[in-house]
Design a protein around this motif. Structure first.
Motif, PDB file in Angstrom:
ATOM      1  N   ASN A 116      -4.593  14.905  -1.099  1.00 21.02           N
ATOM      2  CA  ASN A 116      -4.986  15.901  -1.965  1.00 21.02           C
ATOM      3  C   ASN A 116      -4.484  17.122  -0.890  1.00 21.02           C
ATOM      4  O   ASN A 116      -3.921  17.319   0.270  1.00 21.02           O
ATOM      5  CB  ASN A 116      -6.176  15.919  -1.155  1.00 21.02           C
ATOM      6  N   GLN A 137       0.989  -1.102  -0.225  1.00 20.43           N
ATOM      7  CA  GLN A 137      -0.125   0.068  -0.059  1.00 20.43           C
ATOM      8  C   GLN A 137       1.041   1.341  -0.323  1.00 20.43           C
ATOM      9  O   GLN A 137       1.417   1.462   0.743  1.00 20.43           O
ATOM     10  CB  GLN A 137      -0.645   0.048   1.579  1.00 20.43           C
ATOM     11  N   GLU A 139      -5.990  14.737   2.519  1.00 27.00           N
ATOM     12  CA  GLU A 139      -6.547  13.101   2.550  1.00 27.00           C
ATOM     13  C   GLU A 139      -5.859  12.663   1.664  1.00 27.00           C
ATOM     14  O   GLU A 139      -5.822  13.169   0.711  1.00 27.00           O
ATOM     15  CB  GLU A 139      -7.881  13.913   2.595  1.00 27.00           C
ATOM     16  N   SER A 140      -5.702  11.466   2.242  1.00 27.80           N
ATOM     17  CA  SER A 140      -4.677  10.692   0.737  1.00 27.80           C
ATOM     18  C   SER A 140      -6.200   8.922   0.273  1.00 27.80           C
ATOM     19  O   SER A 140      -7.061   9.153   1.572  1.00 27.80           O
ATOM     20  CB  SER A 140      -4.110  10.555   1.363  1.00 27.80           C
ATOM     21  N   LYS A 141      -5.474   9.167  -1.056  1.00 24.04           N
ATOM     22  CA  LYS A 141      -6.208   7.660  -0.933  1.00 24.04           C
ATOM     23  C   LYS A 141      -5.679   6.718  -1.602  1.00 24.04           C
ATOM     24  O   LYS A 141      -5.651   6.636  -2.510  1.00 24.04           O
ATOM     25  CB  LYS A 141      -7.913   7.560  -2.150  1.00 24.04           C
ATOM     26  N   VAL A 152      -2.780   3.880  -2.709  1.00 27.63           N
ATOM     27  CA  VAL A 152      -2.783   2.736  -3.799  1.00 27.63           C
ATOM     28  C   VAL A 152      -2.540   1.617  -3.263  1.00 27.63           C
ATOM     29  O   VAL A 152      -2.068   1.359  -3.009  1.00 27.63           O
ATOM     30  CB  VAL A 152      -2.390   2.806  -4.883  1.00 27.63           C
ATOM     31  N   THR A 181      -2.134  10.766  -5.190  1.00 29.90           N
ATOM     32  CA  THR A 181      -3.253  10.452  -4.350  1.00 29.90           C
ATOM     33  C   THR A 181      -3.481  11.127  -2.564  1.00 29.90           C
ATOM     34  O   THR A 181      -4.339  10.446  -1.960  1.00 29.90           O
ATOM     35  CB  THR A 181      -2.396   8.978  -3.800  1.00 29.90           C
ATOM     36  N   GLU A 228      -8.450   6.839 -10.565  1.00 30.74           N
ATOM     37  CA  GLU A 228     -10.409   6.011 -11.405  1.00 30.74           C
ATOM     38  C   GLU A 228     -11.123   7.680 -11.690  1.00 30.74           C
ATOM     39  O   GLU A 228     -11.976   6.256 -12.475  1.00 30.74           O
ATOM     40  CB  GLU A 228     -11.136   5.887 -10.097  1.00 30.74           C
ATOM     41  N   ASN A 279       1.511   5.856  -1.673  1.00 34.82           N
ATOM     42  CA  ASN A 279       1.008   7.232  -2.520  1.00 34.82           C
ATOM     43  C   ASN A 279       1.902   7.495  -3.021  1.00 34.82           C
ATOM     44  O   ASN A 279       3.059   7.143  -3.225  1.00 34.82           O
ATOM     45  CB  ASN A 279       0.834   8.094  -0.573  1.00 34.82           C
TER      46      ASN A 279
END
Length: 210
Positions: free
Chosen positions: A129, A111, A134-136, A138, A127, A184, A113
């Motif tokens: 912001n 996992q 805030e992160s998403k 991968v 990933t 996405e 960023n």
């Protein structure tokens, strides 16, 4: 191609109108001052020629969403003394933070960023912001069937918490649109894939080896 043949003038990399700042119109003031500070130290007059790879590190620091600091050497010495290594795949890699724990190995599920930019410093995707923080992250397997080879080579050997910065050539990049990581959302995805035939700069922070 040798380092000597890649040397470019600083003005040709940053551009007179400063494309890095233009690409981030809402960029925090602290980030802009970092870029100005770098130009003040190195001189934008074009009197010095420095390697494209050394500029890679400086450009990435100008919009640093992963919090990777500009190396002290870049502020005190010639920019082309920044240390890096070249992998067998041609990826040019700079270790920024070592991290802790077991190293990620090929085939592991990880996992992370990342921030992706063009070689001229223009932002492509992240990933994280830059406004909210805030992160998403991968989550992908370190396998060339799933991930672009260049990024897989960058992450192999990293430890949790580690950070690396790399220049990935298109030959080991998005040779197939099914390869990850790809945003996405339609807009960011189209933006990334439109630059698939260019060298791309990736800053990667490994969060976990799962």
């Amino acid at each position: 191609m040798g380092i000597s043949s890649q040397r470019l003038k600083l003005t040709s990399f940053l551009g007179v109108s400063n494309p890095i700042r233009r690409s981030h119109p809402l960029e925090p003031k602290a980030t802009r001052s970092t870029c100005r500070g770098f130009r003040a130290v190195c001189g934008v007059s074009g009197r010095r020629a420095v390697s494209g790879l050394a500029l890679l590190g400086a450009a990435a620091s100008c919009a640093n969403l992963l919090g990777v600091p500009m190396p002290v050497q870049a502020a005190m010495l010639e920019p082309d003394v920044i240390r890096y290594r070249k992998l067998d795949s041609g990826v040019k890699l700079e270790d920024v933070v070592d991290g802790e724990g077991p190293e990620a190995r090929e085939g592991d599920l990880v996992q992370f960023n990342y921030v992706c930019r063009r070689a001229n410093g223009y932002f492509v995707h992240s990933t994280v912001n830059q406004f909210s923080g805030e992160s998403k992250p991968v989550t992908l397997r370190l396998d060339v069937q799933e991930m672009i080879r260049g990024l897989k080579d960058v992450i192999v050997g990293m430890k949790a918490g580690g950070k690396r910065r790399a220049l990935i050539s298109p030959e080991v990049g998005y040779i197939d649109e099914s390869l990850q990581p790809v945003p996405e959302e339609f807009g960011p995805r189209r933006s990334l894939l439109s630059h698939a035939k260019e060298p791309l700069v990736f800053e990667v922070q490994l969060l976990k080896v799962l």
